[in-house]
Design a protein around this motif. Structure first.
Motif, mmCIF file in Angstrom:
data_model
loop_
_atom_site.group_PDB
_atom_site.id
_atom_site.type_symbol
_atom_site.label_atom_id
_atom_site.label_comp_id
_atom_site.label_asym_id
_atom_site.label_seq_id
_atom_site.Cartn_x
_atom_site.Cartn_y
_atom_site.Cartn_z
ATOM 1 N N SER A 6 0.813 -1.214 0.000
ATOM 2 C CA SER A 6 0.000 0.000 0.000
ATOM 3 C C SER A 6 0.851 1.271 0.000
ATOM 4 O O SER A 6 0.399 2.313 -0.481
ATOM 5 N N THR A 7 2.070 1.208 0.507
ATOM 6 C CA THR A 7 2.920 2.397 0.561
ATOM 7 C C THR A 7 3.447 2.800 -0.817
ATOM 8 O O THR A 7 3.926 3.923 -0.988
ATOM 9 N N VAL A 8 3.377 1.890 -1.790
ATOM 10 C CA VAL A 8 3.894 2.171 -3.138
ATOM 11 C C VAL A 8 2.751 2.416 -4.120
ATOM 12 O O VAL A 8 2.984 2.637 -5.296
ATOM 13 N N PHE A 9 1.517 2.378 -3.632
ATOM 14 C CA PHE A 9 0.359 2.493 -4.511
ATOM 15 C C PHE A 9 0.387 3.776 -5.326
ATOM 16 O O PHE A 9 0.228 3.761 -6.550
ATOM 17 N N ASP A 10 0.590 4.910 -4.675
ATOM 18 C CA ASP A 10 0.587 6.193 -5.379
ATOM 19 C C ASP A 10 1.717 6.275 -6.401
ATOM 20 O O ASP A 10 1.540 6.838 -7.494
ATOM 21 N N LYS A 11 2.856 5.712 -6.058
ATOM 22 C CA LYS A 11 3.998 5.756 -6.978
ATOM 23 C C LYS A 11 3.706 4.963 -8.245
ATOM 24 O O LYS A 11 4.064 5.385 -9.351
ATOM 25 N N VAL A 12 3.061 3.804 -8.085
ATOM 26 C CA VAL A 12 2.712 2.998 -9.257
ATOM 27 C C VAL A 12 1.667 3.719 -10.097
ATOM 28 O O VAL A 12 1.770 3.786 -11.329
ATOM 29 N N LEU A 13 0.646 4.260 -9.440
ATOM 30 C CA LEU A 13 -0.421 4.937 -10.168
ATOM 31 C C LEU A 13 0.101 6.175 -10.892
ATOM 32 O O LEU A 13 -0.325 6.472 -12.016
ATOM 33 N N ASP A 14 1.023 6.904 -10.266
ATOM 34 C CA ASP A 14 1.574 8.104 -10.904
ATOM 35 C C ASP A 14 2.453 7.759 -12.104
ATOM 36 O O ASP A 14 2.695 8.621 -12.964
ATOM 37 N N ALA A 15 2.954 6.521 -12.156
ATOM 38 C CA ALA A 15 3.814 6.116 -13.270
ATOM 39 C C ALA A 15 3.017 5.695 -14.505
ATOM 40 O O ALA A 15 3.607 5.461 -15.564
ATOM 41 N N VAL A 16 1.702 5.593 -14.382
ATOM 42 C CA VAL A 16 0.866 5.186 -15.517
ATOM 43 C C VAL A 16 0.754 6.348 -16.496
ATOM 44 O O VAL A 16 0.321 7.443 -16.134
ATOM 45 N N ARG A 17 1.127 6.085 -17.741
ATOM 46 C CA ARG A 17 1.004 7.067 -18.822
ATOM 47 C C ARG A 17 0.648 6.322 -20.102
ATOM 48 O O ARG A 17 1.460 5.544 -20.614
ATOM 49 N N VAL A 18 -0.549 6.563 -20.603
ATOM 50 C CA VAL A 18 -1.032 5.894 -21.817
ATOM 51 C C VAL A 18 -1.156 6.935 -22.920
ATOM 52 O O VAL A 18 -1.972 7.858 -22.812
ATOM 53 N N PRO A 19 -0.365 6.814 -24.001
ATOM 54 C CA PRO A 19 -0.451 7.800 -25.097
ATOM 55 C C PRO A 19 -1.831 7.780 -25.751
ATOM 56 O O PRO A 19 -2.473 6.741 -25.883
ATOM 57 N N ARG A 20 -2.275 8.944 -26.148
ATOM 58 C CA ARG A 20 -3.554 9.064 -26.850
ATOM 59 C C ARG A 20 -3.359 8.820 -28.344
ATOM 60 O O ARG A 20 -2.279 9.045 -28.898
ATOM 61 N N LEU A 21 -4.415 8.348 -29.009
ATOM 62 C CA LEU A 21 -4.356 8.130 -30.449
ATOM 63 C C LEU A 21 -4.247 9.456 -31.189
ATOM 64 O O LEU A 21 -3.616 9.539 -32.240
ATOM 65 N N SER A 22 -4.872 10.482 -30.636
ATOM 66 C CA SER A 22 -4.776 11.809 -31.222
ATOM 67 C C SER A 22 -3.757 12.628 -30.437
ATOM 68 O O SER A 22 -3.105 12.132 -29.519
ATOM 69 N N ALA A 23 -3.643 13.885 -30.805
ATOM 70 C CA ALA A 23 -2.703 14.754 -30.102
ATOM 71 C C ALA A 23 -3.198 15.035 -28.691
ATOM 72 O O ALA A 23 -4.395 15.034 -28.412
ATOM 73 N N GLY A 24 -2.269 15.267 -27.807
ATOM 74 C CA GLY A 24 -2.631 15.558 -26.430
ATOM 75 C C GLY A 24 -1.718 14.848 -25.453
ATOM 76 O O GLY A 24 -0.919 13.976 -25.819
ATOM 77 N N ARG A 25 -1.842 15.230 -24.211
ATOM 78 C CA ARG A 25 -1.020 14.616 -23.179
ATOM 79 C C ARG A 25 -1.456 13.170 -22.935
ATOM 80 O O ARG A 25 -2.625 12.825 -23.125
ATOM 81 N N PRO A 26 -0.531 12.324 -22.490
ATOM 82 C CA PRO A 26 -0.910 10.929 -22.189
ATOM 83 C C PRO A 26 -1.933 10.859 -21.061
ATOM 84 O O PRO A 26 -1.958 11.714 -20.167
ATOM 85 N N ARG A 27 -2.761 9.845 -21.107
ATOM 86 C CA ARG A 27 -3.729 9.634 -20.032
ATOM 87 C C ARG A 27 -3.013 9.133 -18.786
ATOM 88 O O ARG A 27 -2.197 8.222 -18.856
ATOM 89 N N ARG A 28 -3.338 9.717 -17.660
ATOM 90 C CA ARG A 28 -2.707 9.334 -16.401
ATOM 91 C C ARG A 28 -3.726 8.933 -15.340
ATOM 92 O O ARG A 28 -3.341 8.575 -14.235
ATOM 93 N N ARG A 29 -5.003 9.017 -15.683
ATOM 94 C CA ARG A 29 -6.033 8.711 -14.706
ATOM 95 C C ARG A 29 -6.976 7.642 -15.242
ATOM 96 O O ARG A 29 -7.778 7.914 -16.131
ATOM 97 N N PRO A 30 -6.898 6.418 -14.731
ATOM 98 C CA PRO A 30 -7.830 5.373 -15.177
ATOM 99 C C PRO A 30 -9.231 5.635 -14.632
ATOM 100 O O PRO A 30 -9.425 6.397 -13.683
ATOM 101 N N GLU A 31 -10.210 5.017 -15.260
ATOM 102 C CA GLU A 31 -11.583 5.164 -14.788
ATOM 103 C C GLU A 31 -11.817 4.357 -13.515
ATOM 104 O O GLU A 31 -12.539 4.796 -12.617
ATOM 105 N N THR A 32 -11.223 3.165 -13.462
ATOM 106 C CA THR A 32 -11.442 2.258 -12.330
ATOM 107 C C THR A 32 -10.124 1.620 -11.928
ATOM 108 O O THR A 32 -9.307 1.292 -12.789
ATOM 109 N N VAL A 33 -9.923 1.441 -10.656
ATOM 110 C CA VAL A 33 -8.767 0.722 -10.130
ATOM 111 C C VAL A 33 -9.279 -0.506 -9.377
ATOM 112 O O VAL A 33 -10.095 -0.384 -8.461
ATOM 113 N N ILE A 34 -8.814 -1.669 -9.797
ATOM 114 C CA ILE A 34 -9.172 -2.923 -9.136
ATOM 115 C C ILE A 34 -7.927 -3.449 -8.439
ATOM 116 O O ILE A 34 -6.906 -3.688 -9.082
ATOM 117 N N ALA A 35 -7.994 -3.605 -7.142
ATOM 118 C CA ALA A 35 -6.834 -4.045 -6.364
ATOM 119 C C ALA A 35 -7.291 -4.985 -5.261
ATOM 120 O O ALA A 35 -8.477 -5.035 -4.912
#
Length: 201
Positions: A76-105
């Motif tokens: 649990s102490t590394v949860f934020d670090k893992v979530l902050d490392a998520v970066r998904v490039p968009r198909l169009s122009a724009g910044r990568p997505r960093r916020r998922p809709e749902t987190v299952i843990a």
């Protein structure tokens, strides 16, 4: 981009390494902290000096973010670090997505701080409540509040992160850590992740 989970594997401890006395620091930890066992993501557990891998995966079981820590670090102490490392490039122009809709843990991530942080970021949490937390809440009666929202059907999809680990551990260098440096082991994990992405149709 809707799964976050944590797991670890336990590679063999380094050869010809004398274990320090209980409560004492090893010599390399005193002289050179960045290159010590702590600095190289090695922690002492029942299996000796081992490493824990924290992973975020998408709905297809493909890795999105990887963090390595010593094995004695709580998930649990590394949860934020893992979530902050998520970066998904968009198909169009724009910044990568960093916020998922749902987190299952799993239950290891069941804490008020994690749930509050996800709620603040507008992310839905599907995390089962631990039995001790349930007991404490019931003992407090009405002051304990309502149980956190939990969707058991959606939680069944959490096994994708387990399958992701199974696919990663097909690489021998991932299943057993041969690298002395944590940076090199992390690079191997990222290379294996890249190969998984390239194999995906």
């Amino acid at each position: 981009m809707d799964r976050v989970g944590g797991l670890h594997h336990q590679p063999c401890p380094p050869a010809r390494r004398r274990s320090p006395q209980k409560g004492a620091l090893a010599q390399d930890e005193l002289e050179d902290p960045p290159h010590s066992t702590l600095g190289q993501a090695l922690g002492r557990s029942r299996g000796g000096l081992t490493t824990k891998v924290h992973l975020a995966a998408d709905g297809r079981g493909l890795p999105l973010a990887i963090v390595v820590t010593p094995s004695n670090v709580n998930d649990s102490t590394v949860f934020d670090k893992v979530l902050d490392a998520v970066r998904v490039p968009r198909l169009s122009a724009g910044r990568p997505r960093r916020r998922p809709e749902t987190v299952i843990a799993d239950k290891a991530y069941s804490s008020r701080a994690i749930r509050t942080g996800l709620r603040r970021r507008g992310i839905r949490a599907v995390i089962p409540e631990r039995s001790d937390q349930m007991a404490n809440r019931k003992c407090r009666g009405s002051a304990g509040g309502r149980p956190p929202a939990f969707d058991p059907e959606q939680y069944k999809a959490r096994n994708v992160v387990e399958r992701c680990f199974s696919r990663l551990k097909q690489f021998r260098a991932v299943a057993t850590r041969f690298d002395k440096l944590a940076a090199r082991y992390l690079a191997g994990l990222r290379l294996a992740s890249l190969l998984l992405w390239l194999r995906e149709p």
